[in-house]
Design an enzyme around this catalytic site. Structure first.
Site, PDB file in Angstrom:
ATOM      1  N   ARG A 149       0.832  -1.210   0.000  1.00  0.00           N
ATOM      2  CA  ARG A 149       0.000   0.000   0.000  1.00  0.00           C
ATOM      3  C   ARG A 149       0.860   1.251   0.000  1.00  0.00           C
ATOM      4  O   ARG A 149       0.524   2.234  -0.655  1.00  0.00           O
ATOM      5  CB  ARG A 149      -0.949  -0.019   1.206  1.00  0.00           C
ATOM      6  CG  ARG A 149      -2.083  -1.030   1.060  1.00  0.00           C
ATOM      7  CD  ARG A 149      -3.185  -0.815   2.084  1.00  0.00           C
ATOM      8  NE  ARG A 149      -4.248  -1.781   1.912  1.00  0.00           N
ATOM      9  CZ  ARG A 149      -4.506  -2.787   2.742  1.00  0.00           C
ATOM     10  NH1 ARG A 149      -3.756  -2.951   3.832  1.00  0.00           N
ATOM     11  NH2 ARG A 149      -5.488  -3.626   2.518  1.00  0.00           N
ATOM     12  N   GLU A 200     -11.214   1.097  -1.474  1.00  0.00           N
ATOM     13  CA  GLU A 200     -11.362   1.746  -2.773  1.00  0.00           C
ATOM     14  C   GLU A 200     -11.985   3.134  -2.627  1.00  0.00           C
ATOM     15  O   GLU A 200     -11.578   4.079  -3.305  1.00  0.00           O
ATOM     16  CB  GLU A 200     -12.215   0.876  -3.697  1.00  0.00           C
ATOM     17  CG  GLU A 200     -11.521  -0.410  -4.106  1.00  0.00           C
ATOM     18  CD  GLU A 200     -12.402  -1.295  -4.970  1.00  0.00           C
ATOM     19  OE1 GLU A 200     -13.475  -0.808  -5.432  1.00  0.00           O
ATOM     20  OE2 GLU A 200     -12.044  -2.457  -5.196  1.00  0.00           O
ATOM     21  N   ASN A 255     -12.215  -4.805  -1.568  1.00  0.00           N
ATOM     22  CA  ASN A 255     -12.430  -4.106  -0.301  1.00  0.00           C
ATOM     23  C   ASN A 255     -12.991  -2.723  -0.655  1.00  0.00           C
ATOM     24  O   ASN A 255     -12.237  -1.794  -0.965  1.00  0.00           O
ATOM     25  CB  ASN A 255     -11.118  -3.978   0.481  1.00  0.00           C
ATOM     26  CG  ASN A 255     -11.319  -3.410   1.874  1.00  0.00           C
ATOM     27  OD1 ASN A 255     -12.199  -2.584   2.099  1.00  0.00           O
ATOM     28  ND2 ASN A 255     -10.503  -3.859   2.819  1.00  0.00           N
ATOM     29  N   THR A 305      -6.460  -3.623 -12.458  1.00  0.00           N
ATOM     30  CA  THR A 305      -5.664  -4.246 -11.397  1.00  0.00           C
ATOM     31  C   THR A 305      -6.336  -5.526 -10.916  1.00  0.00           C
ATOM     32  O   THR A 305      -5.677  -6.561 -10.712  1.00  0.00           O
ATOM     33  CB  THR A 305      -5.485  -3.279 -10.214  1.00  0.00           C
ATOM     34  OG1 THR A 305      -4.848  -2.080 -10.663  1.00  0.00           O
ATOM     35  CG2 THR A 305      -4.634  -3.911  -9.118  1.00  0.00           C
ATOM     36  N   ARG A 350       1.677   0.351 -11.691  1.00  0.00           N
ATOM     37  CA  ARG A 350       0.581   0.378 -10.720  1.00  0.00           C
ATOM     38  C   ARG A 350      -0.388  -0.781 -10.921  1.00  0.00           C
ATOM     39  O   ARG A 350      -0.795  -1.452  -9.962  1.00  0.00           O
ATOM     40  CB  ARG A 350      -0.164   1.716 -10.833  1.00  0.00           C
ATOM     41  CG  ARG A 350      -1.491   1.794 -10.075  1.00  0.00           C
ATOM     42  CD  ARG A 350      -1.299   1.529  -8.599  1.00  0.00           C
ATOM     43  NE  ARG A 350      -2.541   1.644  -7.845  1.00  0.00           N
ATOM     44  CZ  ARG A 350      -3.451   0.690  -7.732  1.00  0.00           C
ATOM     45  NH1 ARG A 350      -3.280  -0.468  -8.355  1.00  0.00           N
ATOM     46  NH2 ARG A 350      -4.540   0.868  -7.001  1.00  0.00           N
ATOM     47  N   GLU A 384      -5.105  -9.402 -10.863  1.00  0.00           N
ATOM     48  CA  GLU A 384      -5.177 -10.229  -9.658  1.00  0.00           C
ATOM     49  C   GLU A 384      -5.886 -11.549  -9.932  1.00  0.00           C
ATOM     50  O   GLU A 384      -5.417 -12.622  -9.516  1.00  0.00           O
ATOM     51  CB  GLU A 384      -5.895  -9.464  -8.542  1.00  0.00           C
ATOM     52  CG  GLU A 384      -5.128  -8.258  -8.009  1.00  0.00           C
ATOM     53  CD  GLU A 384      -5.887  -7.529  -6.911  1.00  0.00           C
ATOM     54  OE1 GLU A 384      -6.603  -8.204  -6.136  1.00  0.00           O
ATOM     55  OE2 GLU A 384      -5.783  -6.305  -6.822  1.00  0.00           O
ATOM     56  N   LYS A 419      -2.478 -11.586  -0.540  1.00  0.00           N
ATOM     57  CA  LYS A 419      -3.788 -12.022  -0.042  1.00  0.00           C
ATOM     58  C   LYS A 419      -3.888 -13.548  -0.043  1.00  0.00           C
ATOM     59  O   LYS A 419      -4.493 -14.147   0.855  1.00  0.00           O
ATOM     60  CB  LYS A 419      -4.907 -11.404  -0.875  1.00  0.00           C
ATOM     61  CG  LYS A 419      -5.035  -9.900  -0.692  1.00  0.00           C
ATOM     62  CD  LYS A 419      -6.151  -9.317  -1.530  1.00  0.00           C
ATOM     63  CE  LYS A 419      -6.289  -7.814  -1.280  1.00  0.00           C
ATOM     64  NZ  LYS A 419      -7.378  -7.202  -2.096  1.00  0.00           N
TER      65      LYS A 419
END
Length: 282
Positions: free
Chosen positions: A18, A197, A193, A269, A154, A273, A165
């Site tokens: 983060r 966001e 989450n 993103t 990013r 993932e 995770k």
């Protein structure tokens, strides 16, 4: 991030990730501001618009991107697990390889830079630049490449987020089960989450408001302090008319920055993932 990986010797945790992603927000906003000072210059995105002496028929940006990435490849940029090229058939490094810890499974397998390039050229550029052609092709393309590389880093950090995770002992078994079932929808729910966001988008708007200001006209005295008799800095006014004035004066449209993240960066993103997790057990 590359240096951090060499120091850590292991995959970064969510907190470390983060911090990196927050710093990339700054990089992306400032890169957009730098590009917005030039006009659209649509010619650099069109094939066959430039008369290349070597017979190249693609766009000026594609040619320039290939040249830049060829140099970067020679100094090992794309051997790092957090760097992804937009072009292919790049030269081998002239330096010996660095020993990165095996933090990802097939780190170079998933690359969505084609999607990022398309969104940037067809959506971002028309939104941040004034229409027209000022012939600053080299400067515009230089800023474009900075923006593209920052956006790519990013978005592809989604692999590190997914791995972190996946390793979470509280969710690991659930991830394994969903991956075996290839349950994309449930994986998306588990990854998302909404609160994080929402905070991210609010932080982006605040940053874009602040970074987009021209402090030379913000009423600073000779010591660099805010002059008490001047108008307050952008972002401190709250009426609708003041908000419209702020957007006009800002060097970057903060709503566009927010929509870029909301509509493209975050979804892309998550796409990274999901694809990473679906191959995690391969």
């Amino acid at each position: 991030m590359s240096r951090n990986l060499l120091i850590l010797g292991a995959a970064p945790n969510l907190s470390e990730l983060r911090n990196t992603l927050v710093r990339l927000e700054d990089t992306i906003i400032f890169a957009l501001i730098e590009r917005s000072q030039f006009k659209h210059n649509n010619s650099i995105y069109k094939a066959n618009k430039m008369n290349f002496r070597d017979g190249y028929t693609g766009s000026f940006l594609s040619w320039f991107l290939k040249e830049v990435e060829s140099v970067h490849a020679k100094v090992r940029r794309y051997q790092s697990p957090d760097e992804y090229p937009f072009t292919n058939n790049l030269p081998e490094p002239v330096l010996p390889p660095l020993e990165y810890p095996p933090v990802l499974v097939d780190p170079q397998e998933i690359n969505i830079n084609d999607e990022i390039f398309d969104v940037y050229v067809n959506t971002v550029i028309p939104g941040i630049t004034a229409q027209g052609d000022d012939t600053n092709y080299g400067s515009s393309a230089t800023r474009d490449i900075e923006c593209l590389q920052a956006l790519s880093r990013r978005i592809h950090y989604g692999k590190f987020v997914a791995e972190s995770k996946f390793q979470d002992p509280d969710c690991h078994d659930e991830y394994v089960r969903l991956i075996k079932e290839k349950n994309r929808d449930r994986l998306m729910e588990l990854l998302t989450n909404s609160r994080v966001e929402e905070l991210l988008l609010k932080r982006l708007k605040a940053k874009a408001l602040i970074y987009g200001q021209d402090l030379s006209s913000a009423g600073l005295d000779g010591n660099g302090n805010i002059n008490g008799s001047s108008q307050p800095l952008i972002g401190l006014r709250s009426s609708p008319s003041d908000a419209a004035e702020e957007k006009t004066k800002s060097r970057v449209d903060y709503d566009l920055v927010v929509s870029l993240y909301r509509d493209y960066v975050i979804p892309l993103t998550k796409e990274v993932e999901i694809e990473y997790l679906l191959h995690r057990l391969d």
